[in-house]
Motif scaffolding. Sequence first.
Motif, PDB file in Angstrom:
ATOM      1  N   LEU A 483      30.614  -4.345 -14.465  1.00  0.00           N
ATOM      2  CA  LEU A 483      30.554  -5.101 -15.709  1.00  0.00           C
ATOM      3  C   LEU A 483      31.154  -6.489 -15.443  1.00  0.00           C
ATOM      4  O   LEU A 483      32.325  -6.617 -15.096  1.00  0.00           O
ATOM      5  N   MET A 484      30.348  -7.558 -15.598  1.00  0.00           N
ATOM      6  CA  MET A 484      30.797  -8.914 -15.303  1.00  0.00           C
ATOM      7  C   MET A 484      31.488  -9.559 -16.496  1.00  0.00           C
ATOM      8  O   MET A 484      32.473 -10.270 -16.343  1.00  0.00           O
ATOM      9  N   GLU A 485      30.954  -9.303 -17.696  1.00  0.00           N
ATOM     10  CA  GLU A 485      31.493  -9.983 -18.865  1.00  0.00           C
ATOM     11  C   GLU A 485      31.165  -9.201 -20.140  1.00  0.00           C
ATOM     12  O   GLU A 485      30.106  -8.569 -20.248  1.00  0.00           O
ATOM     13  N   THR A 486      32.074  -9.258 -21.096  1.00  0.00           N
ATOM     14  CA  THR A 486      31.850  -8.670 -22.423  1.00  0.00           C
ATOM     15  C   THR A 486      32.172  -9.715 -23.470  1.00  0.00           C
ATOM     16  O   THR A 486      33.258 -10.326 -23.447  1.00  0.00           O
ATOM     17  N   LEU A 487      31.217  -9.966 -24.393  1.00  0.00           N
ATOM     18  CA  LEU A 487      31.416 -10.952 -25.461  1.00  0.00           C
ATOM     19  C   LEU A 487      31.309 -10.271 -26.816  1.00  0.00           C
ATOM     20  O   LEU A 487      30.428  -9.422 -27.021  1.00  0.00           O
ATOM     21  N   ASP A 488      32.160 -10.657 -27.753  1.00  0.00           N
ATOM     22  CA  ASP A 488      32.037 -10.195 -29.135  1.00  0.00           C
ATOM     23  C   ASP A 488      31.010 -11.076 -29.813  1.00  0.00           C
ATOM     24  O   ASP A 488      31.326 -12.189 -30.274  1.00  0.00           O
ATOM     25  N   ALA A 489      29.772 -10.586 -29.877  1.00  0.00           N
ATOM     26  CA  ALA A 489      28.664 -11.414 -30.362  1.00  0.00           C
ATOM     27  C   ALA A 489      28.518 -11.351 -31.880  1.00  0.00           C
ATOM     28  O   ALA A 489      28.359 -12.366 -32.542  1.00  0.00           O
ATOM     29  N   ASP A 512      25.403  -8.237 -39.047  1.00  0.00           N
ATOM     30  CA  ASP A 512      26.280  -9.164 -39.782  1.00  0.00           C
ATOM     31  C   ASP A 512      25.500 -10.302 -40.433  1.00  0.00           C
ATOM     32  O   ASP A 512      26.067 -11.339 -40.779  1.00  0.00           O
ATOM     33  N   LYS A 513      24.149 -10.120 -40.556  1.00  0.00           N
ATOM     34  CA  LYS A 513      23.246 -11.063 -41.243  1.00  0.00           C
ATOM     35  C   LYS A 513      23.134 -12.403 -40.498  1.00  0.00           C
ATOM     36  O   LYS A 513      22.891 -13.440 -41.110  1.00  0.00           O
ATOM     37  N   CYS A 514      23.337 -12.356 -39.186  1.00  0.00           N
ATOM     38  CA  CYS A 514      23.271 -13.581 -38.366  1.00  0.00           C
ATOM     39  C   CYS A 514      22.246 -13.434 -37.247  1.00  0.00           C
ATOM     40  O   CYS A 514      22.063 -12.338 -36.702  1.00  0.00           O
ATOM     41  N   VAL A 515      21.609 -14.539 -36.940  1.00  0.00           N
ATOM     42  CA  VAL A 515      20.800 -14.650 -35.719  1.00  0.00           C
ATOM     43  C   VAL A 515      21.513 -15.680 -34.843  1.00  0.00           C
ATOM     44  O   VAL A 515      21.763 -16.802 -35.272  1.00  0.00           O
ATOM     45  N   LYS A 516      21.874 -15.282 -33.621  1.00  0.00           N
ATOM     46  CA  LYS A 516      22.638 -16.177 -32.751  1.00  0.00           C
ATOM     47  C   LYS A 516      21.815 -16.538 -31.513  1.00  0.00           C
ATOM     48  O   LYS A 516      21.122 -15.683 -30.946  1.00  0.00           O
ATOM     49  N   PHE A 517      21.927 -17.815 -31.124  1.00  0.00           N
ATOM     50  CA  PHE A 517      21.195 -18.329 -29.962  1.00  0.00           C
ATOM     51  C   PHE A 517      22.186 -18.493 -28.805  1.00  0.00           C
ATOM     52  O   PHE A 517      23.285 -19.017 -28.983  1.00  0.00           O
ATOM     53  N   TRP A 518      21.766 -18.032 -27.616  1.00  0.00           N
ATOM     54  CA  TRP A 518      22.631 -18.055 -26.437  1.00  0.00           C
ATOM     55  C   TRP A 518      21.905 -18.726 -25.277  1.00  0.00           C
ATOM     56  O   TRP A 518      20.684 -18.660 -25.174  1.00  0.00           O
ATOM     57  N   GLU A 519      22.711 -19.345 -24.397  1.00  0.00           N
ATOM     58  CA  GLU A 519      22.149 -19.942 -23.172  1.00  0.00           C
ATOM     59  C   GLU A 519      22.886 -19.380 -21.963  1.00  0.00           C
ATOM     60  O   GLU A 519      24.073 -19.044 -22.051  1.00  0.00           O
ATOM     61  N   PHE A 520      22.143 -19.292 -20.840  1.00  0.00           N
ATOM     62  CA  PHE A 520      22.764 -18.859 -19.587  1.00  0.00           C
ATOM     63  C   PHE A 520      23.480 -20.054 -18.957  1.00  0.00           C
ATOM     64  O   PHE A 520      22.971 -21.185 -18.992  1.00  0.00           O
ATOM     65  N   GLU A 521      24.649 -19.800 -18.388  1.00  0.00           N
ATOM     66  CA  GLU A 521      25.343 -20.857 -17.668  1.00  0.00           C
ATOM     67  C   GLU A 521      26.097 -20.272 -16.478  1.00  0.00           C
ATOM     68  O   GLU A 521      26.408 -19.077 -16.471  1.00  0.00           O
ATOM     69  N   LEU A 522      26.373 -21.106 -15.512  1.00  0.00           N
ATOM     70  CA  LEU A 522      27.140 -20.688 -14.340  1.00  0.00           C
ATOM     71  C   LEU A 522      28.577 -21.173 -14.510  1.00  0.00           C
ATOM     72  O   LEU A 522      28.815 -22.357 -14.761  1.00  0.00           O
ATOM     73  N   VAL A 523      29.504 -20.232 -14.420  1.00  0.00           N
ATOM     74  CA  VAL A 523      30.919 -20.584 -14.558  1.00  0.00           C
ATOM     75  C   VAL A 523      31.666 -20.187 -13.294  1.00  0.00           C
ATOM     76  O   VAL A 523      31.256 -19.282 -12.562  1.00  0.00           O
ATOM     77  N   LYS A 524      32.798 -20.860 -13.077  1.00  0.00           N
ATOM     78  CA  LYS A 524      33.591 -20.588 -11.880  1.00  0.00           C
ATOM     79  C   LYS A 524      34.877 -19.870 -12.288  1.00  0.00           C
ATOM     80  O   LYS A 524      35.632 -20.338 -13.143  1.00  0.00           O
ATOM     81  N   HIS A 537      27.331 -19.288 -26.392  1.00  0.00           N
ATOM     82  CA  HIS A 537      26.781 -19.300 -27.747  1.00  0.00           C
ATOM     83  C   HIS A 537      26.545 -20.747 -28.163  1.00  0.00           C
ATOM     84  O   HIS A 537      27.463 -21.573 -28.127  1.00  0.00           O
ATOM     85  N   VAL A 538      25.293 -21.070 -28.571  1.00  0.00           N
ATOM     86  CA  VAL A 538      24.973 -22.467 -28.878  1.00  0.00           C
ATOM     87  C   VAL A 538      24.659 -22.711 -30.363  1.00  0.00           C
ATOM     88  O   VAL A 538      25.032 -23.738 -30.909  1.00  0.00           O
ATOM     89  N   ARG A 539      23.958 -21.779 -31.017  1.00  0.00           N
ATOM     90  CA  ARG A 539      23.581 -21.994 -32.424  1.00  0.00           C
ATOM     91  C   ARG A 539      23.653 -20.694 -33.199  1.00  0.00           C
ATOM     92  O   ARG A 539      23.646 -19.603 -32.627  1.00  0.00           O
ATOM     93  N   ILE A 540      23.652 -20.820 -34.533  1.00  0.00           N
ATOM     94  CA  ILE A 540      23.671 -19.639 -35.396  1.00  0.00           C
ATOM     95  C   ILE A 540      22.785 -19.892 -36.604  1.00  0.00           C
ATOM     96  O   ILE A 540      22.737 -21.015 -37.125  1.00  0.00           O
TER      97      ILE A 540
END
Length: 938
Positions: A483-489, A512-524, A537-540
């Motif tokens: 498991l690389m990452e866990t986000l509370d979406a 939760d009555k939301c549509v959320k937009f996500w982007e892939f990114e490379l982090v160090k 997370h970029v938009r809602i």
Amino acid sequence: MGLTRQYLRYEPAAFFGLVASARGNVALVGLRGERGRCVAVPACEHVFVWDTRKGEKVLILKGLKQEVSCLCPSPDGLNLAVGYEDGSIRVFNLLSGEANITFNGHKAAVTALQYDHLGGRLVSGSKDTDVIVWDVINESGLYRLRGHKDAVTQVLFLKEKNLLVTSGKDTLVKWWDLDTQHCFKTLVGHRTEVWGMALISEEKRLITGSGDSELRVWDITYIQEIKDPNEPESKKSKVSSPGAEELNEEDETLEMDECPEERLVKCSKVGSIMREGRDRVVTLATDRTGKILACHGTGTVLEVFSVLSEEEIQKKLEKKMKKAKKKAKQNSEEEPERNIELSLQEEIQRVTNIKASSKIKSCDLILSPKGELKIVLLLQNNIIESYHLNLSAQVPQAVRASRITIGGHRSDVRTLAFSSDNIAILSAAAESVKIWNRSTLQCIRTMDCEYALCSLFVPGDRQVIIGTKTGKLQLFDLASGSLMETLDAHDGAVWSIALSPDQRGFVTGGADKCVKFWEFELVKDDSSVQKRLSMKHVRILQLDEDVLCVRYSPNQKLLAVSLLDCTVKIFYVDTLKFFLSLYGHKLPVLCMDISYDGTLIATGSADRNVKIWGLDFGDCHRSLFAHDDSVMYLQFVAKSHLFFTAGKDSKIKQWDADKFEHIQTLEGHHQEVWCLALSPNGDYMVSASHDKSLRLWERTREPLVLEEEREMQREAEYEESVAKEEQPVVAGETQGETGLAGKKTIETIKAAERIMEAIELYREEMAKLKEHKAICKAAGKEVPFPVNPILRAYGNITPSAYVLEVFKKVKSSELEESLLVLPFSYVPDLLRLFNEYIHLGSEVELLCRALLFLLKIHFGQITSNHMLVTVIENLKKTTISRVSEARDVLGFNMAGLQYLKREIEAKDEVTFFADATDRFEEKRRKRKKKEKMVLAVL
């Protein structure tokens, strides 16, 4: 004529992800001469045989369509009887893996199967309340026993005695005399359903388990034993149980039920053994010797009891007597009490309790000659566990020997996904994510996760994202399986996830009555030098209702969002402005998909309908009644307007969104289909169901013609209606306790039609032959006779020989039912032909069986027909003489075989003693040599 649209057929390619179904029972089988190592379990319509030591699948007994409901291995270990949900029974050979025999008699699921001690007869009980006894050797049904008012739960043969004991959900235990085929005794001492039975103490005791925590114990005394004055009186056990005070009242009820002239056995309650579980009994099983009794309820605990043998009971009694004498001496009493007896709890002792990792659905056990008990458990969560128990130990403790889990998930698969190269399949359930290789069907990765609801492969197929019930997004790396990452979406469940067409991000919809937009990114990371993939997370988009499903249009201009208010709202992706609202469904839209060209959107709802809409104006093109229950998943095939739907009615259907036609129904799953996934090239589809199986479907090159498909569907419906029809009534037979074993099926009707066609051909050929003789006589010379092409195909046989060939090809188990639907107009010809065949001495046994059945069902018409008097007279003479000859041959062969057996046994004994002498001489030589060496050293 215009060209018709050509479709390609999808067919089942593979079946995986299932260790064992919880519907049927588990059975230890002897494969390659080794008992206790291999175990047979139901797996939807198939039966899997697992090697518990290696954890490998060694044999698959392939079924047809119906789900397996019951298993029973034969006493010799060579065959396995399998009962199905439609009431059919198939007997498989465990060496070849093929079904040799099929029995059709029950109208509902088979719930109980049992062989007699020789393996020659098989008895089956069903949900249709009937009990049927089958002749395995002759491959035919013997008789049907009616008496229970609810489903039969257990059936037991009594060795040596021709008796049968059956229990049912109607709270009754019935005793049947198989010589006279009637119920001579009914035990009525149970307040709830009798779920299980077992015979112990050399069949002198019966134990029954019902809906409470009490195992009732009954003493069985056979009437011959009662009448024999020389035999010692059977030992009675002292009642020491909570149910003792009710005993007299129950005995009175039993006595009222019995008639003195009908009684073959005396059965009286002697007490109860209390279980630790408070729930109902699910399985009550003994090993072959009857020394060990195992019992479990609906929980996770298996209770194991040991039953003392006669010798052990005698030893215990002597010990008790000694103690009593010693006590009497100490108390200066003259003589100890004579009536010292063992209590029931001392005779049936609790050994240990085995706690399984999940709820137990079925168990089986075997006692090895060394005294080690092997127990195998079938669990509710798709696991098989086996335990070893050393009974000779001071405190026996069960040791888990093996656990078969790798083949599937512990709970239902709720989401599926295909990798972009069509090779890997992702399946996720409540506890784990598994990655499967599509070609080998092997599980290549298993990763623990939270309750998964939606999933996707990240572009590049090296990572996967899981949306969970708790609102989290989990990112897994496939190479390391970590498991690389866990986000509370989301604050509620993440119901849907969709990858953006530009593959740079994705969108999620939650409770939760939301549509959320996500982007892939490379982090160090601080710990590592290399960058890793992450989600940003970029938009809602905030909405008024829970979001159930989200989908992008292929050009990424539009976003479709399904809401809990039964509508689908379309938004522009760039500005998130509202574009269209699609309303018309009566219940929420659970699934939807947009076609590859972005012109159509198809929505599937809990109201069982699928609606096809245009994305330009939001108009509804057509509403289709798709399934008999909620539509759970919908997906378009790549580069086409064809789409698949999956429903809670266990069916998967293919539709044409242009012509609004139903193309194909894929049947295979036995319970609700939760989800499906189509490969990017459209050649493969995988589906997951509540029956815990994953099924792979493959697109073939075979064209599918809709008219032919409809015709096949109509034929299948007709076959189903035939099975549901009322069974034909046999003249002079009342609907009493007994009846014919078989039932009318499409096979028996076809067999009767083949017999009728053969007799018609025989009549035509006889008429032609008569005409030909007249022509030859008139012409005064021999004219060549034209041979029928059918008879030529059989090697220029006579018409009467052709009828016999057709008759021989009728399955033994379907013979009576085929003759039952045969009109009487064909019977006179058949009787004349029987006379001819029996006179020649061919197939005497088969023909006599058919003859006697025809005489039984058409007795009135045959006896009133003067034309048949001579035929019957001739049949009487030929039948008696030929049957006597067959009996003489059989007797001679039996005597010859017994002689050979004695010769072989005598030869074996001589060889055995010769081998023993040689071994003794060898040992003596070695000992002398050793002694010499010792002396030399000294």
